[in-house]
Scaffold this motif. Structure first.
Motif, PDB file in Angstrom:
ATOM      1  N   HIS A  38       0.854  -1.173   0.142  1.00 41.02           N
ATOM      2  CA  HIS A  38       0.104   0.118   0.068  1.00 41.02           C
ATOM      3  C   HIS A  38       0.819   1.076  -0.021  1.00 41.02           C
ATOM      4  O   HIS A  38       1.441   1.517   0.991  1.00 41.02           O
ATOM      5  CB  HIS A  38      -0.929   0.006   1.225  1.00 41.02           C
ATOM      6  CG  HIS A  38      -1.630   1.284   1.190  1.00 41.02           C
ATOM      7  ND1 HIS A  38      -2.751   1.482   0.228  1.00 41.02           N
ATOM      8  CD2 HIS A  38      -1.700   2.265   2.105  1.00 41.02           C
ATOM      9  CE1 HIS A  38      -3.200   2.772   0.467  1.00 41.02           C
ATOM     10  NE2 HIS A  38      -2.542   3.228   1.639  1.00 41.02           N
ATOM     11  N   HIS A  98       1.176   5.668  -1.894  1.00 46.16           N
ATOM     12  CA  HIS A  98       0.942   6.554  -2.976  1.00 46.16           C
ATOM     13  C   HIS A  98       2.042   6.924  -3.310  1.00 46.16           C
ATOM     14  O   HIS A  98       2.745   8.099  -2.811  1.00 46.16           O
ATOM     15  CB  HIS A  98      -0.013   7.575  -2.385  1.00 46.16           C
ATOM     16  CG  HIS A  98      -1.154   7.111  -1.216  1.00 46.16           C
ATOM     17  ND1 HIS A  98      -2.230   6.568  -1.872  1.00 46.16           N
ATOM     18  CD2 HIS A  98      -0.892   6.646  -0.029  1.00 46.16           C
ATOM     19  CE1 HIS A  98      -2.946   6.212  -0.906  1.00 46.16           C
ATOM     20  NE2 HIS A  98      -2.370   6.265   0.224  1.00 46.16           N
ATOM     21  N   HIS A 113      -9.093   2.310   1.379  1.00 40.24           N
ATOM     22  CA  HIS A 113      -8.703   2.526   2.808  1.00 40.24           C
ATOM     23  C   HIS A 113      -9.798   1.994   3.670  1.00 40.24           C
ATOM     24  O   HIS A 113     -11.121   2.660   3.536  1.00 40.24           O
ATOM     25  CB  HIS A 113      -8.449   4.096   2.962  1.00 40.24           C
ATOM     26  CG  HIS A 113      -7.251   4.400   2.409  1.00 40.24           C
ATOM     27  ND1 HIS A 113      -7.497   5.386   1.059  1.00 40.24           N
ATOM     28  CD2 HIS A 113      -5.946   4.366   2.548  1.00 40.24           C
ATOM     29  CE1 HIS A 113      -5.929   5.632   0.774  1.00 40.24           C
ATOM     30  NE2 HIS A 113      -5.110   5.215   1.658  1.00 40.24           N
ATOM     31  N   HIS A 159      -5.050  -0.466   6.214  1.00 40.92           N
ATOM     32  CA  HIS A 159      -5.121   0.114   7.513  1.00 40.92           C
ATOM     33  C   HIS A 159      -5.897  -1.012   8.361  1.00 40.92           C
ATOM     34  O   HIS A 159      -5.275  -1.652   9.192  1.00 40.92           O
ATOM     35  CB  HIS A 159      -5.630   1.300   7.626  1.00 40.92           C
ATOM     36  CG  HIS A 159      -4.838   2.401   6.878  1.00 40.92           C
ATOM     37  ND1 HIS A 159      -3.528   2.579   7.090  1.00 40.92           N
ATOM     38  CD2 HIS A 159      -5.253   3.020   5.926  1.00 40.92           C
ATOM     39  CE1 HIS A 159      -3.142   3.400   6.472  1.00 40.92           C
ATOM     40  NE2 HIS A 159      -3.972   3.893   5.528  1.00 40.92           N
ATOM     41  N   ASP A 167       2.563   2.861   3.068  1.00 44.68           N
ATOM     42  CA  ASP A 167       1.656   4.125   2.776  1.00 44.68           C
ATOM     43  C   ASP A 167       2.444   5.186   1.934  1.00 44.68           C
ATOM     44  O   ASP A 167       3.834   5.139   1.883  1.00 44.68           O
ATOM     45  CB  ASP A 167       0.977   4.562   4.197  1.00 44.68           C
ATOM     46  CG  ASP A 167      -0.328   5.219   3.597  1.00 44.68           C
ATOM     47  OD1 ASP A 167      -0.800   5.767   2.839  1.00 44.68           O
ATOM     48  OD2 ASP A 167      -0.986   5.602   4.814  1.00 44.68           O
TER      49      ASP A 167
HETATM   50 ZN    ZN Z   1      -3.109   5.353   1.924  1.00 46.79          ZN
END
Ligand code: ZN
Length: 418
Positions: free
Chosen positions: A56, A58, A201, A238, A290
């Motif tokens: 996960h 970005h 998420h 998460h 993340d």
């Molecule tokens: Zn995220």
């Protein structure tokens, strides 16, 4: 063909010496093999492990590293991140992604699962750097029907464009506080039609869970199940604020949950993903950094350590071991994405990382996995091979200085005009 000579490989928990032969993009043989290979790596001081999966991120958020610090999630998103993201364009995302790909490769990551805007720009960066990825087209609808229709049009266009690249694809409705249930349902329908993953998420903060219940009179997981959103396409980041029954239902529906310990602690989400309960229920757990705005690193070696520390701190010393950290960063992700990497075995993809055992953090080596998880750092990464091609050699990615220079110019321009 590549021959990795005299490498140390793990076999029944012990390090053994072996040669590894790579033909095209696969591991052809392990053991006492010799061949007229085009390329021989002398691996006397090197251990071979599978490449790590960052499940996960970005990745273009490298641009926001250190930009918005010391804030809780909602305020951080609304005041800093979203206004800045509104000014992004394709070129910025391309260079920020490219830097992220190099950062990941140099720290032993060979696959990442991304959620961001302008996914074709990231796809170009993926192809040019040689990393493996699953890229998502992301959207919000903020509970507006018009916005949903407009965004889904864009998403379908982006998913089509991604077909031109060598990447796996996903659709990414952001979260329940930014996308309506109708939007989530439509996203899953598109995923089924296109046969792709869903990136999401889930239950990151207590506020998200309480607000949803107030609005819908239902828990999130139950509501998602009712609209057919829970199945093995779904990979949810998460998964912190979940009840036991929700974890069991997700396991039954074959959803995967991604532990993002650094981001969770930094944004102070108030709890830790319940790994012991998830393990008991048979829910597949993965590991992710993340984005760099909330981490601020894409280093999966570091993330494995933080995952173990957080789990131990929260659930007890034996609740989560070094091997668990390694497993959620390799095998479990390989299973979720259907990629035959994550193990050093004959017939598997040659997505491999060669660790320099002569570096201080790797000594002494009582337990390779414990050293990898608790003491190693990216300085210990010597060579990275993805899809049978060497992409990092002697810890160096060819052309990295130029990429960094261009990235810094773009960042200067972006923040200079703020
Ligand atoms: Zn995220």
């Amino acid at each position: 063909m590549i021959l990795i000579e005299n490498a140390k490989v793990l076999s029944d928990g012990k390090l053994k010496s072996a040669n590894i032969l790579i033909e095209e993009n696969k591991i052809k043989a392990i053991g006492d093999v010799k061949d007229k290979s085009d390329y021989v790596i002398n691996a006397k001081e090197l251990a071979v492990i599978p490449g790590l999966f960052n499940s996960h991120t970005h990745c273009a958020m490298t641009l926001f590293r250190g930009y918005a610090e010391d804030m809780p999630l909602q305020e951080w998103l609304e005041k800093k991140i979203w206004p800045a993201e509104a000014r992004l364009n394709e070129e910025i995302v391309y260079w920020a992604s490219k830097l992220a790909c190099v950062e990941m490769l140099k720290s032993g990551t060979t696959f990442f699962f991304d959620m961001y805007f302008f996914p074709s720009a990231t796809a170009r960066a993926v192809e040019e750097t040689g990393i493996r990825a699953c890229l998502s087209s992301a959207f919000f609808d903020f509970f507006s029907k018009d916005l949903l229709e407009a965004n889904l049009k864009r998403v379908e266009k982006e998913l089509n464009e991604l077909k031109n690249f060598k990447v796996l694809r996903a659709i990414a409705p952001h979260a329940v506080y930014t996308v309506s249930l109708e939007g989530l349902k439509r996203a899953m329908e598109i995923a089924e039609k296109e046969d792709i993953f869903v990136h999401f998420h889930l239950a990151e903060t207590e506020k998200e869970v309480i607000d949803f219940r107030k609005k819908n009179g239902n828990g999130i997981v139950k509501a998602l199940d009712e609209i057919g959103f829970l199945n093995q396409r779904l990979i949810s980041a998460h998964c912190v604020w979940l009840e036991k029954e929700e974890i069991e239902l997700m396991a039954k529906r074959k959803v995967s949950a991604v532990h993002c310990p650094t981001s969770n602690m930094k944004l102070s989400v108030g709890k830790a993903l319940n790994y012991p309960e998830m393990k008991k229920a048979g829910l597949n757990v993965l590991l992710g950094t993340d984005g760099t705005a909330s981490n601020n690193s894409l280093d999966m070696l570091r993330e494995m350590k933080v995952s173990a520390l957080l789990q131990k701190f929260y659930y007890g010393a034996d609740s989560f071991k070094a091997v668990d950290a390694f497993k959620i960063a390799t095998e479990n992700a390989s299973k979720a994405f259907g990629i035959k990497a994550g193990k050093v075995e004959v017939g598997w993809l040659a997505d491999l990382v060669l660790i320099d055992l002569s570096k201080i953090p790797m000594n002494p080596c009582h337990d390779l996995i414990a050293n990898l998880v608790y003491s190693s750092a990216s300085e210990c990464i010597d060579t990275v091979i993805v899809d049978g091609k060497i992409v990092v050699e002697n810890g160096y990615f060819e052309g990295e200085e130029k990429i960094l220079e261009k990235f810094n110019k773009i960042a200067e321009k972006f923040f200079g005009s703020a």
